[in-house]
Design a protein around this motif. Sequence first.
Motif, short mmCIF file in Angstrom:
data_model
loop_
_atom_site.label_atom_id
_atom_site.label_comp_id
_atom_site.label_asym_id
_atom_site.label_seq_id
_atom_site.Cartn_x
_atom_site.Cartn_y
_atom_site.Cartn_z
N VAL A 39 0.85 -1.19 0.00
CA VAL A 39 0.00 0.00 0.00
C VAL A 39 0.89 1.24 0.00
N HIS A 40 0.50 2.25 -0.78
CA HIS A 40 1.28 3.47 -0.85
C HIS A 40 0.37 4.62 -1.32
N ASP A 41 0.98 5.78 -1.51
CA ASP A 41 0.23 6.99 -1.94
C ASP A 41 -0.99 7.25 -1.06
N ILE A 42 -0.78 7.19 0.25
CA ILE A 42 -1.88 7.44 1.19
C ILE A 42 -2.09 8.95 1.34
N LEU A 43 -3.30 9.39 1.10
CA LEU A 43 -3.69 10.79 1.28
C LEU A 43 -4.91 10.84 2.20
N ILE A 44 -4.86 11.68 3.23
CA ILE A 44 -5.99 11.83 4.14
C ILE A 44 -6.25 13.33 4.34
N HIS A 45 -7.44 13.77 3.99
CA HIS A 45 -7.84 15.17 4.15
C HIS A 45 -8.79 15.27 5.34
N ASN A 46 -8.52 16.23 6.21
CA ASN A 46 -9.30 16.40 7.43
C ASN A 46 -10.28 17.56 7.27
N TYR A 47 -11.57 17.26 7.35
CA TYR A 47 -12.61 18.30 7.28
C TYR A 47 -13.30 18.47 8.63
N GLY A 48 -12.54 18.20 9.71
CA GLY A 48 -13.12 18.26 11.05
C GLY A 48 -13.19 16.86 11.62
N ALA A 49 -13.30 16.78 12.95
CA ALA A 49 -13.32 15.49 13.62
C ALA A 49 -14.45 14.61 13.08
N GLY A 80 -10.07 10.16 2.25
CA GLY A 80 -8.73 9.75 1.86
C GLY A 80 -8.70 8.87 0.63
N SER A 81 -7.50 8.59 0.19
CA SER A 81 -7.30 7.68 -0.94
C SER A 81 -5.95 7.00 -0.76
N CYS A 82 -5.79 5.86 -1.40
CA CYS A 82 -4.52 5.16 -1.38
C CYS A 82 -4.46 4.21 -2.57
N MET A 97 -6.19 0.27 -7.51
CA MET A 97 -5.41 -0.97 -7.60
C MET A 97 -4.27 -0.81 -8.61
N ASP A 98 -3.05 -1.18 -8.19
CA ASP A 98 -1.88 -1.19 -9.07
C ASP A 98 -1.42 -2.63 -9.27
N PRO A 99 -1.51 -3.17 -10.49
CA PRO A 99 -1.02 -4.53 -10.72
C PRO A 99 0.50 -4.58 -10.76
N ILE A 100 1.11 -5.54 -10.07
CA ILE A 100 2.57 -5.70 -10.09
C ILE A 100 2.91 -7.14 -10.44
N GLU A 101 4.04 -7.31 -11.08
CA GLU A 101 4.47 -8.64 -11.50
C GLU A 101 5.42 -9.20 -10.45
N LEU A 102 5.08 -10.36 -9.90
CA LEU A 102 5.89 -11.01 -8.86
C LEU A 102 6.45 -12.32 -9.39
N ASN A 103 7.50 -12.79 -8.73
CA ASN A 103 8.14 -14.08 -9.05
C ASN A 103 8.67 -14.11 -10.49
#
Length: 391
Positions: free
Chosen positions: A251-261, A266-268, A304-310
């Motif tokens: 998981v990466h590119d985490i964005l969290i915007h606060n509009y009050g409690a 957010g997005s990721c 979703m970001d597809p990545i190639e493993l193995n």
Amino acid sequence: MRLIEILLRKWLHGKYPDANDASVRKVYGTCSSIIGICCNILLFLIKYAVGTLSGSIAIVSDAFNNLSDCASCLVTLFGYRLAAKPADKEHPFGHGRMEYFASLGISVIIALMGFELLRNAVEKLVHPQPVVFHVVTLLVLLLSIGVKFWMMYFNTVLGKRIRATAMLATAKDSRNDAIATSVTALALVTSLVTDAPVDGIVGIGVSLVILKSAVDIIRETVSDLLGRPAEPEVVQKLKELVLSKPGIEGVHDILIHNYGAGNQIGSCHVEVRSDADFVTIHGIVDMIEREIYETMRIRMTIHMDPIELNNVEVDRYRALAQQILKSLDPALSLHDFRMVPGEKNKRLVFDVVMPFSCSYTEEEIEAYLCAEIQKADPTCTASIWLEHDYT
């Protein structure tokens, strides 16, 4: 503490409070404001009566100062009531940030008090006046100090419980009042042994402390309004929740915007295997978004970001890019690595995350990576996207 719990149970009707619930925060704000108004009016009546009977201008002035303190309580009251208003067409993200404006209002009141105290202290230092000791006057001042310190404690407990900047600002306002009254009491006691303008000297120091606290509140509140990164505990909890689900590799590119409690958006990006069943993964991602909202009250959009493993060749080039990146700055990291093969050359595509403390520019990082990758393997070129870590 027991008295605070009794008051909260009465106001909340025995419910267990959710610090992110706007209606609960409104109740906390109302409770804090009503208690503050009652305490300040009580101090005003006592001081005004004693000051009038004893002919003490100092106590009468302090009485009206307590009456003016009701203004900060009213700011808190209306601030939390406005913050609890539901979202509407003009404000689709709600009105939670009204709490921050309430904090700004209180900080202005604190600053005005600090300037007034500084003016009075300098005047007493330049034109010292004899202070006449009266036991009744001292007792009234001690009562005021005790009440103000209790109000500070009360608002601090409430403010920390629901992470409310306005209540913490009100607590500092009460603390400043207690310190200012302590200066008056100190001057009254020292009048028995010295004619030195102690109240003027100490008053200047206290006024500077009060002004600094106002500046600190303004700085913190403005940071909230401008947008500050999410708390590390929130980011860590979110990462753990996302990575605990099957099929999620990173998981990466985490964005969290606060509009009050209680109102965060957010997005990721999540990394998933390129050979996975995307219908199944899409269902998992939808479940993650719902769970994040139910447990953390964050409306999250996940890409979703597809990545190639193995793949031995892809893994080798990924390791090469990471090695070159770390040799430049260990704080740099990469993600979304993929290799695009061609007839003669290979293109390595990836994102680089650079902290705000990085001493290199984006252009310098990109030029260095491209040059070093081609030096290590002349058949390779690099396509790099540089971004900041917003957590």
